[in-house]
Design a protein around this motif. Structure first.
Motif, PDB file in Angstrom:
ATOM      1  N   GLU A   1       0.818  -1.203   0.000  1.00 20.51           N
ATOM      2  CA  GLU A   1       0.000   0.000   0.000  1.00 20.51           C
ATOM      3  C   GLU A   1       0.859   1.263   0.000  1.00 20.51           C
ATOM      4  OE1 GLU A   1      -3.401   0.437  -0.281  1.00 20.51           O
ATOM      5  OE2 GLU A   1      -3.172  -1.642  -0.908  1.00 20.51           O
ATOM      6  N   GLN A   2       1.950   1.238   0.761  1.00 19.46           N
ATOM      7  CA  GLN A   2       2.842   2.397   0.794  1.00 19.46           C
ATOM      8  C   GLN A   2       3.428   2.671  -0.594  1.00 19.46           C
ATOM      9  OE1 GLN A   2       1.846   3.576   3.764  1.00 19.46           O
ATOM     10  NE2 GLN A   2       3.918   4.074   4.391  1.00 19.46           N
ATOM     11  N   ALA A   3       3.878   1.617  -1.276  1.00 23.84           N
ATOM     12  CA  ALA A   3       4.473   1.781  -2.602  1.00 23.84           C
ATOM     13  C   ALA A   3       3.424   2.156  -3.644  1.00 23.84           C
ATOM     14  CB  ALA A   3       5.184   0.493  -3.015  1.00 23.84           C
ATOM     15  N   ARG A   4       2.217   1.634  -3.492  1.00 18.58           N
ATOM     16  CA  ARG A   4       1.162   1.877  -4.479  1.00 18.58           C
ATOM     17  C   ARG A   4       0.787   3.355  -4.548  1.00 18.58           C
ATOM     18  NH1 ARG A   4      -4.449   1.532  -4.779  1.00 18.58           N
ATOM     19  NH2 ARG A   4      -4.607   1.242  -2.517  1.00 18.58           N
ATOM     20  N   GLU A   5       0.948   4.075  -3.442  1.00 12.78           N
ATOM     21  CA  GLU A   5       0.657   5.505  -3.453  1.00 12.78           C
ATOM     22  C   GLU A   5       1.587   6.267  -4.392  1.00 12.78           C
ATOM     23  OE1 GLU A   5       0.624   7.057   0.486  1.00 12.78           O
ATOM     24  OE2 GLU A   5      -1.023   5.767   1.157  1.00 12.78           O
ATOM     25  N   PHE A   6       2.712   5.649  -4.748  1.00  8.62           N
ATOM     26  CA  PHE A   6       3.657   6.258  -5.685  1.00  8.62           C
ATOM     27  C   PHE A   6       3.652   5.521  -7.032  1.00  8.62           C
ATOM     28  CE2 PHE A   6       4.995   7.497  -1.507  1.00  8.62           C
ATOM     29  CZ  PHE A   6       5.442   8.798  -1.652  1.00  8.62           C
ATOM     30  N   ASN A   7       2.558   4.795  -7.284  1.00  9.74           N
ATOM     31  CA  ASN A   7       2.407   4.045  -8.537  1.00  9.74           C
ATOM     32  C   ASN A   7       3.539   3.043  -8.741  1.00  9.74           C
ATOM     33  OD1 ASN A   7      -0.011   5.403  -9.386  1.00  9.74           O
ATOM     34  ND2 ASN A   7       1.273   7.173  -9.893  1.00  9.74           N
ATOM     35  N   ARG A   8       3.973   2.421  -7.651  1.00  8.70           N
ATOM     36  CA  ARG A   8       5.023   1.415  -7.731  1.00  8.70           C
ATOM     37  C   ARG A   8       4.501   0.098  -7.162  1.00  8.70           C
ATOM     38  NH1 ARG A   8       8.675   5.750  -5.522  1.00  8.70           N
ATOM     39  NH2 ARG A   8       8.650   4.695  -3.506  1.00  8.70           N
ATOM     40  N   ARG A   9       5.184  -0.967  -7.529  1.00 10.59           N
ATOM     41  CA  ARG A   9       4.880  -2.268  -6.919  1.00 10.59           C
ATOM     42  C   ARG A   9       6.175  -2.881  -6.417  1.00 10.59           C
ATOM     43  NH1 ARG A   9       4.861  -6.714 -11.007  1.00 10.59           N
ATOM     44  NH2 ARG A   9       5.553  -5.878 -13.013  1.00 10.59           N
ATOM     45  N   LEU A  10       6.036  -3.756  -5.465  1.00  6.74           N
ATOM     46  CA  LEU A  10       7.220  -4.367  -4.872  1.00  6.74           C
ATOM     47  C   LEU A  10       7.846  -5.369  -5.831  1.00  6.74           C
ATOM     48  CD1 LEU A  10       6.037  -5.008  -1.201  1.00  6.74           C
ATOM     49  CD2 LEU A  10       7.131  -2.976  -2.170  1.00  6.74           C
ATOM     50  N   GLY A  11       9.165  -5.460  -5.782  1.00  7.84           N
ATOM     51  CA  GLY A  11       9.894  -6.404  -6.610  1.00  7.84           C
ATOM     52  C   GLY A  11      10.252  -7.658  -5.841  1.00  7.84           C
ATOM     53  N   PRO A  12      11.266  -8.380  -6.277  1.00  6.85           N
ATOM     54  CA  PRO A  12      11.614  -9.659  -5.643  1.00  6.85           C
ATOM     55  C   PRO A  12      12.346  -9.510  -4.317  1.00  6.85           C
ATOM     56  CG  PRO A  12      13.106  -9.194  -7.459  1.00  6.85           C
ATOM     57  CD  PRO A  12      12.049  -8.130  -7.510  1.00  6.85           C
ATOM     58  N   ARG A  13      12.703  -8.283  -3.932  1.00  5.87           N
ATOM     59  CA  ARG A  13      13.426  -8.083  -2.672  1.00  5.87           C
ATOM     60  C   ARG A  13      12.849  -6.892  -1.915  1.00  5.87           C
ATOM     61  NH1 ARG A  13      17.009  -9.238  -6.534  1.00  5.87           N
ATOM     62  NH2 ARG A  13      17.186  -7.010  -7.033  1.00  5.87           N
ATOM     63  N   THR A  14      12.904  -6.965  -0.614  1.00  5.08           N
ATOM     64  CA  THR A  14      12.655  -5.825   0.259  1.00  5.08           C
ATOM     65  C   THR A  14      13.778  -5.780   1.286  1.00  5.08           C
ATOM     66  OG1 THR A  14      11.268  -7.147   1.749  1.00  5.08           O
ATOM     67  CG2 THR A  14      10.138  -5.914   0.014  1.00  5.08           C
ATOM     68  N   LYS A  15      13.791  -4.717   2.071  1.00  2.00           N
ATOM     69  CA  LYS A  15      14.782  -4.575   3.130  1.00  2.00           C
ATOM     70  C   LYS A  15      14.097  -4.623   4.490  1.00  2.00           C
ATOM     71  CE  LYS A  15      18.432  -3.700   0.469  1.00  2.00           C
ATOM     72  NZ  LYS A  15      19.583  -4.620   0.364  1.00  2.00           N
ATOM     73  N   ALA A  16      14.795  -5.163   5.468  1.00  2.00           N
ATOM     74  CA  ALA A  16      14.307  -5.169   6.841  1.00  2.00           C
ATOM     75  C   ALA A  16      15.338  -4.502   7.734  1.00  2.00           C
ATOM     76  CB  ALA A  16      14.044  -6.590   7.327  1.00  2.00           C
TER      77      ALA A  16
END
Length: 376
Positions: A82-97
């Motif tokens: 949802e956070q990324a979608r507000e910038f018209n983006r979608r999550l890729g194969p990696r995220t950071k923790a």
């Protein structure tokens, strides 16, 4: 392979846990990275979950011999989507923790940024942090597992965290986009975070009503591995005082003397989507303003005193016989509500979209315990 693994797995009590109390059981049957090779087994000591994140701590065995402690982090990414979608983006194969791991001594802690990889088997991003990636002398890692190992890999070693992996007492977590636009690889100047949004907790740092010093901003999720908590007398805990809780300007109940006390018993100690469990005292003549819950559910259980509760008309069809009144609802405006008499043992359960509040028109304090959690 050490037969103790199978012995533990087949204990009747663990078969019960497998069905009823998944996933917190002695032997963890869930898919873990190295289990693609039968040479590796995991002893999962404990599992904790909060919102979209899970922390699994335990040990890794190679060829029946303990290799090292490990900490596995899993993140479904629903909130970060949802956070990324507000910038018209979608999550890729990696995220950071972002992780802050604390050992048995609260003074021992360390922080690190870890790469999580999307794993379609579990439908989540995950990484396993092992104390060491070096196999014992005279052995080698399986060729099916070795490609998963390394810096920023699904199985990784984080030097800052390694000394604490054998004694983890709690893990604070926040998650963000990987930093590159998917699928083009363009660098992001504003990667978005899921750090529990505006989540905070309350502490009685001052008895001044509604003092902002009592609100502690956290900006992360906390997974606590303590197994039990005992409060001998909750009434001895200092409360946090609130003036005109849940009342707007213009509400006739809004006045300087309208102070409600809350003893915050458990907050960040709670797992899953649980937010708090606390005891509320409404003094004679005071009121907790009528308010609407969106995206959360709350349960009140009255333990002492008598009073009047309010519930939006139609929220519970069985209340249709009670008096109908109009109440100012915090941030909403006038709403038709049912006026409900409450006493010790009375329960109000309000789901998302529901309205509730409570008044003490009597001469003795009205006390109830409240339990709140997110609906998703």
């Amino acid at each position: 392979m050490d037969s103790r693994f199978d012995d533990v797995f087949t204990h009747p009590e663990n078969e019960i846990f497998r069905v009823v109390f998944y996933p917190d059981r002695i032997y963890h049957a869930r898919y873990l990275n190295a289990t693609r090779s039968s040479r590796y087994r995991y002893y999962v000591a404990e599992v904790r979950g909060s919102a979209d994140g899970t922390a699994i701590k335990g040990d890794v065995f190679l060829g029946g011999t303990k290799l090292c402690p490990m900490l596995r982090i899993e993140y479904s990414g629903i909130r970060l989507v949802e956070q990324a979608r507000e910038f018209n983006r979608r999550l890729g194969p990696r995220t950071k923790a972002w992780l802050k791991v604390t050992g048995e001594d609260p003074a021992d802690s360390a922080e690190a940024i870890v790469t999580l990889h999307w794993d379609p088997v579990i439908g989540a991003y995950a990484a396993e942090i092992w104390e060491t990636l070096e196999p014992p002398d005279g052995t080698a890692h399986d060729h099916r597992v070795l490609p998963l190992m390394g810096r920023n890999a699904p199985i990784t070693r984080v030097p800052q965290l390694s000394p604490l992996l054998g004694s983890v007492s709690e893990v604070a977590m926040a998650f963000r986009e990987d930093g590159v636009l998917y699928p083009t690889g363009q660098r992001l100047g504003n990667p978005q975070w899921d750090n529990a949004y505006l989540r905070s907790h309350q502490e009685p740092r001052t008895q001044e009503p509604s003092d902002p010093r009592n609100t502690v901003a956290d900006s992360n999720y906390l997974l606590d591995f303590q197994r039990g908590f005992f409060i001998p007398d909750a009434g001895q805990l200092a409360p946090v005082n609130y003036r005109n809780a849940m009342t707007d300007e213009g509400n006739p109940d809004r006045r300087d003397g309208n102070i409600v006390q809350m003893r915050w018993l458990f907050q960040r100690e709670l797992g899953s989507d649980l937010v708090f469990f606390h005891e509320v005292t409404v003094p004679p003549g005071a009121v907790e303003g009528t308010h609407r819950h969106i995206g959360s559910e709350e349960l009140y259980y009255v333990v002492s005193g008598t009073g009047t509760a309010y519930m939006s008309d139609g929220d519970d069809p069985t209340t249709a016989a009670y008096p109908l009144v109009e109440r100012p609802v915090f941030g909403v405006g006038p709403v038709k509500c049912r006026e409900l008499p409450v006493k010790p043992g009375s329960v109000l359960y309000t789901k998302s979209g529901g309205v509730h509040g409570i008044r003490n028109p009597g001469t003795e304090p009205l006390k109830f315990v409240a339990f709140l959690y997110h609906t998703t």
